[in-house]
Design an enzyme around this catalytic site. Structure first.
Site, PDB file in Angstrom:
ATOM      1  N   ASP A 155       0.828  -1.206   0.000  1.00 23.44           N
ATOM      2  CA  ASP A 155       0.000   0.000   0.000  1.00 23.44           C
ATOM      3  C   ASP A 155       0.864   1.258   0.000  1.00 23.44           C
ATOM      4  O   ASP A 155       0.582   2.229  -0.717  1.00 23.44           O
ATOM      5  CB  ASP A 155      -0.917   0.004   1.229  1.00 23.44           C
ATOM      6  CG  ASP A 155      -1.956  -1.094   1.176  1.00 23.44           C
ATOM      7  OD1 ASP A 155      -2.357  -1.490   0.063  1.00 23.44           O
ATOM      8  OD2 ASP A 155      -2.374  -1.563   2.252  1.00 23.44           O
ATOM      9  N   LYS A 205     -10.304 -12.771   0.302  1.00 23.21           N
ATOM     10  CA  LYS A 205     -10.527 -12.556   1.729  1.00 23.21           C
ATOM     11  C   LYS A 205      -9.614 -13.455   2.552  1.00 23.21           C
ATOM     12  O   LYS A 205     -10.026 -14.221   3.412  1.00 23.21           O
ATOM     13  CB  LYS A 205     -11.992 -12.802   2.078  1.00 23.21           C
ATOM     14  CG  LYS A 205     -12.972 -11.922   1.330  1.00 23.21           C
ATOM     15  CD  LYS A 205     -12.837 -10.468   1.687  1.00 23.21           C
ATOM     16  CE  LYS A 205     -12.191  -9.631   0.635  1.00 23.21           C
ATOM     17  NZ  LYS A 205     -12.106  -8.201   0.988  1.00 23.21           N
ATOM     18  N   ASP A 268     -11.776  -3.675   5.060  1.00 23.88           N
ATOM     19  CA  ASP A 268     -10.547  -4.459   5.139  1.00 23.88           C
ATOM     20  C   ASP A 268      -9.570  -3.875   6.156  1.00 23.88           C
ATOM     21  O   ASP A 268      -9.069  -4.601   7.027  1.00 23.88           O
ATOM     22  CB  ASP A 268      -9.896  -4.521   3.757  1.00 23.88           C
ATOM     23  CG  ASP A 268      -8.671  -5.423   3.739  1.00 23.88           C
ATOM     24  OD1 ASP A 268      -8.852  -6.633   3.531  1.00 23.88           O
ATOM     25  OD2 ASP A 268      -7.551  -4.930   3.943  1.00 23.88           O
ATOM     26  N   GLU A 272      -8.728  -5.897   9.807  1.00 22.61           N
ATOM     27  CA  GLU A 272      -7.433  -6.406  10.243  1.00 22.61           C
ATOM     28  C   GLU A 272      -6.981  -5.745  11.546  1.00 22.61           C
ATOM     29  O   GLU A 272      -6.177  -6.313  12.282  1.00 22.61           O
ATOM     30  CB  GLU A 272      -6.395  -6.241   9.139  1.00 22.61           C
ATOM     31  CG  GLU A 272      -6.095  -4.834   8.729  1.00 22.61           C
ATOM     32  CD  GLU A 272      -5.401  -4.738   7.374  1.00 22.61           C
ATOM     33  OE1 GLU A 272      -5.430  -5.732   6.611  1.00 22.61           O
ATOM     34  OE2 GLU A 272      -4.832  -3.659   7.078  1.00 22.61           O
TER      35      GLU A 272
END
Length: 541
Positions: A155, A205, A268, A272
């Protein structure tokens, strides 16, 4: 009700990622109904079906290897796929797609693009990608020749390199993502994707190694894998939905469901930090200490906390749902569960609502970026050296072969389920669809992450997950730890009665029926973490 978060400070002029100064963006935390409502999708390639999840109807596509012959039609116009990166998702997705195309004799080429000189070049070459046949090369060269660019770098790297990636893509190419983080970052700085390209996401997922392991282990039973959400953010060509569905089917997803990139990154990143990683980390730490204070040995305390979750509790949830876990308790065990659930639900929901608001506002994305800027001076350390996780190494080594020595502790179950239900309810109140809620709060936990936690330990998972995930887990796990110790356990120890309304709401929560429907769509095999695999297992030394 809407409330506004003050404008956030612009990034520093010079950073590890080379960001230029940007205007101070203003993040408004939208109302709880802000999630996008989807009205179902259609496909001319794959058979869609409607499933009833609680009081809603959703459209899905079931996967299976018998659908692989349809892949060329779904990938119409795609000759070259460039998978950029070699982290958690990239090795698994590249190998799965490559194998799926090979099985049907398709000439669609899957190539890996990496930084010149990357140490991952050798790893990719070991899995059959090579410079000689054009399936391994410098990332921008691969991007320039690809019809579908699957951007699977970290990311933080996406936030650093997105402009160069967009500039390198050829006209008509599709940008593919497996996380909506980049959209969240672009939203935060007032930018967007180029308007002339298709932008899609297929988001398994589960972590990359489980995507590959289940694909390999399901080859003889018409496929197994990890469920995927998909989102079509821009559809200039009119073909984006079919391509996204084909991508998901090619990965081996048992079923795929529609979301939006914004809902995906919100659920998401939130998940997490919650029950998938951060919350379970904090729960085990605090339960371990509590059980030690009650007179247990360190080994017994770990057995009754961590081992009970990863070895017993999640296995019941995986096959029969959360409600079954509760219904199968009786007598004093059920009362212990009720006490733990009643005391833990509101404190953990307080933290979970804060996490969701931080993600939705953009603050949590900014935290990840700023952490990345500090990484050279303050590298992310490991957590597995503390007492809890060292004891865990000994406990795992002494397990009975049939794991008959692992208990289902009702107090542990009450705390864990209360946190899972609180996470579910925050997403429900924010308007997310049930398939997304259940996959991000239940299925990914019990069918992907917890099997690895049981195999190698929760600390191993935290240490070896993505940078975004480990940043969040380390930040939020202590919050769950402290609030349970300070509010939940003191309430129990001081004799606070069970909140019967909370228990009634739990028993009648509509998610239970929806979970049972999703259980019918679970992978055709249980993941084996010990079986041989070609996947890359990420291990920090």
């Amino acid at each position: 009700m809407k409330f506004t978060v003050a404008a956030l400070v612009a990034f520093a002029a010079t950073s590890a990622y080379g960001f230029a100064p940007v205007a101070r963006p203003s993040f408004g935390i939208a109302s709880k109904s802000a999630s996008t409502s989807l009205n179902g999708f259609t496909s001319n390639v794959f058979t869609t079906e409607e499933v009833t999840l609680a009081d809603t109807t959703e459209t899905i596509v079931r996967g299976g290897r018998d659908l692989f012959p349809l892949l060329p039609k779904a990938f119409e116009g795609i000759k070259n796929i460039g998978v950029i990166g070699w982290g958690s998702q990239a090795p698994a997705q590249a190998q799965n797609l490559k194998d799926s195309f090979a099985e049907i004799g398709s000439d669609i080429k899957v190539s890996i693009g990496l930084r010149e000189g990357s140490s991952s070049m050798a790893e990719a070459a070991e899995q059959g990608f090579s410079k000689e046949d054009g399936t391994l090369g410098e990332m921008y060269e691969i991007i320039a020749q690809s019809d579908l660019v699957m951007l699977l770098i970290s990311d933080a790297a996406c936030a650093k390199l997105y402009k160069d990636v967009f500039a390198a893509m050829k006209p008509g190419a599709t940008l593919g993502l497996s996380h909506g983080f980049l959209l969240g970052y672009l939203d935060s700085i007032g930018e967007s994707f180029p308007a002339d390209m298709d932008v899609i996401a297929v988001c398994p997922k589960g972590m990359g190694p489980s995507v590959r392991r289940l694909y390999e282990q399901g080859k003889k039973v018409n496929g197994a894998g990890i469920n995927s959400s998909f989102g079509v953010h821009q559809n200039v060509s009119g073909k984006a939905t079919e391509l996204a569905l084909g991508w998901a089917i090619g990965l081996g997803s048992p079923f795929c469901f529609e979301t939006t990139l914004r809902d995906e990154y919100r659920s998401d990143i939130y998940g997490e930090r919650g029950i998938l990683l951060g919350a379970v980390h904090g729960i085990v730490e605090t339960l371990y200490r509590r059980y030690m204070r009650q007179g247990m040995t360190s080994e017994e305390a770990f057995l009754q906390s961590s081992e009970s979750i990863t070895g017993k509790i999640v296995k019941v949830i995986s096959k029969r749902g959360i409600k079954a876990l509760y219904d199968e308790l009786s007598g004093s065990d059920k009362e212990t569960f009720r006490q733990a659930y009643s005391a833990s639900y509101k404190p953990t929901k307080e933290i979970l609502q804060e996490i969701y608001d931080e993600v939705r506002s953009g603050n949590e994305i900014r935290t990840v970026i700023m952490h990345g800027e500090r990484i050279s001076e303050y590298p992310v350390g490991k957590i597995d050296g503390t007492e809890t996780w060292q004891v865990g190494e000994r406990v795992r080594a002494s397990r009975a072969a049939d794991e008959s020595n692992i208990p289902l502790n009702p107090f542990t179950a009450g705390v864990y389920v209360a946190t899972m239900m609180a996470q579910i309810d925050v997403l429900r109140e924010a308007g997310h669809c049930y398939s997304e809620i259940i996959n991000e709060s239940v299925i990914e936990a019990v069918d992907s992450l917890c099997p690895y936690m049981h195999y190698r330990g929760i600390a191993f998972m935290v240490d070896n997950c993505s940078f975004t995930a480990k940043t969040g887990s380390r930040k939020w796990a202590p919050r769950f730890d402290y609030i349970l110790d300070q509010l939940a356990y003191t309430a129990i120890d001081n004799g606070k009665p069970v909140d019967e309304t909370l228990i009634s709401n739990f028993e009648s929560n509509p998610v239970h029926g929806a979970i049972l429907e999703c259980c019918k769509l679970r992978p055709s095999v249980d993941i084996s973490c010990e079986a041989p695999t070609t996947t890359k297992e990420i291990v920090i030394q």
